[in-house]
Design an enzyme around this catalytic site. Structure first.
Site, PDB file in Angstrom:
ATOM      1  N   PHE A   1       0.925  -1.288   0.046  1.00 28.97           N
ATOM      2  CA  PHE A   1       0.074   0.012   0.064  1.00 28.97           C
ATOM      3  C   PHE A   1       0.704   1.076  -0.192  1.00 28.97           C
ATOM      4  O   PHE A   1       1.694   1.386   0.823  1.00 28.97           O
ATOM      5  CB  PHE A   1      -0.875   0.020   1.246  1.00 28.97           C
ATOM      6  CG  PHE A   1      -1.888   1.310   1.155  1.00 28.97           C
ATOM      7  CD1 PHE A   1      -3.111   1.209   0.406  1.00 28.97           C
ATOM      8  CD2 PHE A   1      -1.691   2.538   1.830  1.00 28.97           C
ATOM      9  CE1 PHE A   1      -3.831   2.214   0.311  1.00 28.97           C
ATOM     10  CE2 PHE A   1      -2.489   3.490   1.599  1.00 28.97           C
ATOM     11  CZ  PHE A   1      -3.646   3.364   0.924  1.00 28.97           C
TER      12      PHE A   1
ATOM     13  N   ASP B   1       9.167   2.567   1.691  1.00 34.16           N
ATOM     14  CA  ASP B   1       8.127   3.428   2.055  1.00 34.16           C
ATOM     15  C   ASP B   1       8.105   3.007   3.609  1.00 34.16           C
ATOM     16  O   ASP B   1       7.560   2.005   4.090  1.00 34.16           O
ATOM     17  CB  ASP B   1       6.982   2.837   1.383  1.00 34.16           C
ATOM     18  CG  ASP B   1       5.376   3.621   1.931  1.00 34.16           C
ATOM     19  OD1 ASP B   1       5.524   4.245   3.189  1.00 34.16           O
ATOM     20  OD2 ASP B   1       4.565   3.602   0.978  1.00 34.16           O
TER      21      ASP B   1
ATOM     22  N   LYS C   1       2.746   9.862   8.206  1.00 31.96           N
ATOM     23  CA  LYS C   1       1.832   9.445   9.383  1.00 31.96           C
ATOM     24  C   LYS C   1       2.188  10.242  10.721  1.00 31.96           C
ATOM     25  O   LYS C   1       1.942  11.503  10.940  1.00 31.96           O
ATOM     26  CB  LYS C   1       1.596   7.808   9.471  1.00 31.96           C
ATOM     27  CG  LYS C   1       0.852   7.451   8.392  1.00 31.96           C
ATOM     28  CD  LYS C   1       0.165   6.286   8.544  1.00 31.96           C
ATOM     29  CE  LYS C   1      -0.893   6.059   7.444  1.00 31.96           C
ATOM     30  NZ  LYS C   1      -0.685   5.172   6.427  1.00 31.96           N
TER      31      LYS C   1
HETATM   32  C1  LIG Z   1      -0.984   5.338   5.006  1.00 27.91           C
HETATM   33  C2  LIG Z   1       0.116   5.000   4.263  1.00 27.91           C
HETATM   34  C3  LIG Z   1       0.528   5.794   2.890  1.00 27.91           C
HETATM   35  C4  LIG Z   1      -0.403   6.900   2.495  1.00 27.91           C
HETATM   36  O1  LIG Z   1      -0.146   7.714   3.459  1.00 27.91           O
HETATM   37  P1  LIG Z   1      -1.259   9.143   3.226  1.00 27.91           P
HETATM   38  O2  LIG Z   1      -0.844  10.179   4.370  1.00 27.91           O
HETATM   39  O3  LIG Z   1      -2.673   8.647   3.785  1.00 27.91           O
HETATM   40  O4  LIG Z   1      -1.465   9.632   1.723  1.00 27.91           O
HETATM   41  C5  LIG Z   1       1.593   5.369   2.211  1.00 27.91           C
HETATM   42  N1  LIG Z   1       2.254   4.208   2.495  1.00 27.91           N
HETATM   43  C6  LIG Z   1       2.045   3.541   3.479  1.00 27.91           C
HETATM   44  C7  LIG Z   1       2.914   2.374   3.875  1.00 27.91           C
HETATM   45  C8  LIG Z   1       1.008   3.906   4.403  1.00 27.91           C
HETATM   46  O5  LIG Z   1       0.739   2.990   5.461  1.00 27.91           O
END
Ligand SMILES: *Cc1c(COP(=O)(O)O)cnc(C)c1O
Length: 405
Positions: free
Chosen positions: A143, A228, A257
């Site tokens: 994700f 990520d 986050k």
């Molecule tokens: C939540 C998340 C995102 C997206 O972050 P947003 O601030 O909602 O755009 C991207 N990568 C990972 C691994 C995430 O958990």
């Protein structure tokens, strides 16, 4: 309707005025402190999934609140064609925590941080190096966010549904399959993007050998390895960056986050040799790295990157994992395994977990269910042993009450 409660009144207002893109439920919260939330009717909840993983600092961390209060009265926003002390200082601290020479770009969310990483990788090869490398390889079940580029990178077709066509050049490979990765990473590959622990994908763990293999493959074929760390970063796993617990150093890391203690902020941390991928004018974010958000970020990283905090996260992670393992022993037919690291733990159930989450909420505990069958517990890094004991006791009760007959 008579004696309609305040939670229901707010729910009715949401139903009337707010776009219905979330499956949103009451209660409506009005106050938070540490691991605790209060709803508009005065009920108290123990929050073991604060801010959908953005609340790692706990609700209203006093250092973050102090920094926001002071900065709000001093300077909130200046554009990125001028300077201010707080952005440079936060960048310095992020690089100091990473222990590599590099540069930082600031934006407002995880999706934006991944967009920046994807754009940097492509532009680095195409412009700085004059090679037509366009492809971004990611893993199935990953994700990376909801903007179109980050969405195309996301290896779960359920999120793509109805939004096609996706931007081109994205390739998805099965997790922990090095042979498939070796086939996918070729001379056209600009970057391999992966979460060190797949969060939305159900707390799935890339094996250390897989990450080492990706490091070797990307180096050999001339592609960036990008982690990520939007969910795993900022102290969550017991290291400030999860990559520090894997023994593999990527070329770039994305964060978001909990980065600014609950204010919206994303960042791309990139090694010096690739930083020229985004020269002046090539990419931008109006609000990215504003004084207010950076001041909150400095307050947050001072706490989250402190060795004592990280040691505490590892200790509390062990306490929570032991509690969840005891639940597994008590409910062997319901709990298959516990996965994760530090305070990012997934409890793999043998069946659907949504009913369990609803039962926990009724008993005053907030947890999350991802991928249908994985209970995700990601409490604040300030969580106490007593709070972990209470959460496990509530989970135990909820497991017993929702046992299939
Ligand atoms: C939540 C998340 C995102 C997206 O972050 P947003 O601030 O909602 O755009 C991207 N990568 C990972 C691994 C995430 O958990």
């Amino acid at each position: 309707m008579y004696h309609m409660g305040a939670n229901a009144r707010i729910a009715a207002k949401f139903g009337r005025y707010v776009l219905g893109n979330y499956s949103r439920t009451p209660p409506a919260f009005v106050r938070g402190k540490g691991s605790w939330l209060w709803d508009v009717e005065g009920n108290r909840y123990l929050d073991f999934f604060p801010g959908w993983a953005a609340g790692a600092m706990g609700h209203c961390h006093p250092a973050v609140v102090r920094a926001i209060r002071a900065q709000a009265g001093r300077l909130i926003m200046v554009p990125n064609n001028v300077m201010h002390p707080w952005q440079a200082e936060l960048a310095r601290r992020l690089l100091q925590a990473a222990r590599f020479r590099g540069r930082v770009f600031f934006c407002n969310s995880g999706a934006e941080a991944n967009e920046a990483a994807i754009k940097l990788a492509r532009r680095y090869w195409q412009v700085a190096r004059g090679k037509m490398k366009t492809r971004i390889v990611t893993v199935r079940g990953s994700f990376h966010g909801r903007t179109l580029g980050a969405l195309a990178a996301t290896g779960q077709s359920v999120y793509h549904r109805g939004f096609r066509p996706m931007p081109g050049g994205f390739v998805h490979v099965p997790l922990n399959d090095l042979k498939a990765a070796a086939r996918a990473i070729d001379s056209r590959t600009a970057a391999f993007l992966i979460e060190p622990i797949l969060g939305e994908g159900g707390i799935q763990m890339p094996s250390p050998a897989y990450l080492r293999g990706l490091r070797a493959l990307t180096r050999k074929r001339g592609a960036l390895l990008i982690f990520d760390e939007v969910q795993t970063g900022c102290g969550r796993t017991g290291d400030y960056y999860a990559f520090q617990g894997t023994g593999v150093v990527p070329d770039a890391v994305t964060l978001a986050k909990p980065l600014a203690g609950g204010l919206p902020m994303g960042a791309l941390v990139v090694a010096e040799r690739f930083a020229g991928g985004l020269p002046p004018g090539s990419h931008a974010s109006t609000f990215g790295g504003s004084p207010l958000v950076c001041a909150a970020g400095i307050a947050a990283i001072k706490v989250a990157a402190a060795p004592a905090t990280l040691a505490r996260v590892r200790r509390m992670g062990r306490v929570l994992r032991a509690g969840l393992e005891r639940l597994r022993a008590r409910h062997p037919e319901r709990i298959v395994e516990i996965r994760g690291r530090g305070l990012m733990l997934g409890t793999q159930l043998s069946g659907p977990g949504v009913e369990l989450v609803v039962r926990c909420r009724a008993l005053g505990l907030l947890v999350n269910c991802t991928h249908g069958t994985v209970i995700r517990t990601m409490p604040a890094i300030t969580v106490t042993e007593a709070e972990i004991r209470l959460a496990c006791a509530i989970l135990d009760k909820a497991l017993s009450e929702t046992a299939p007959r």
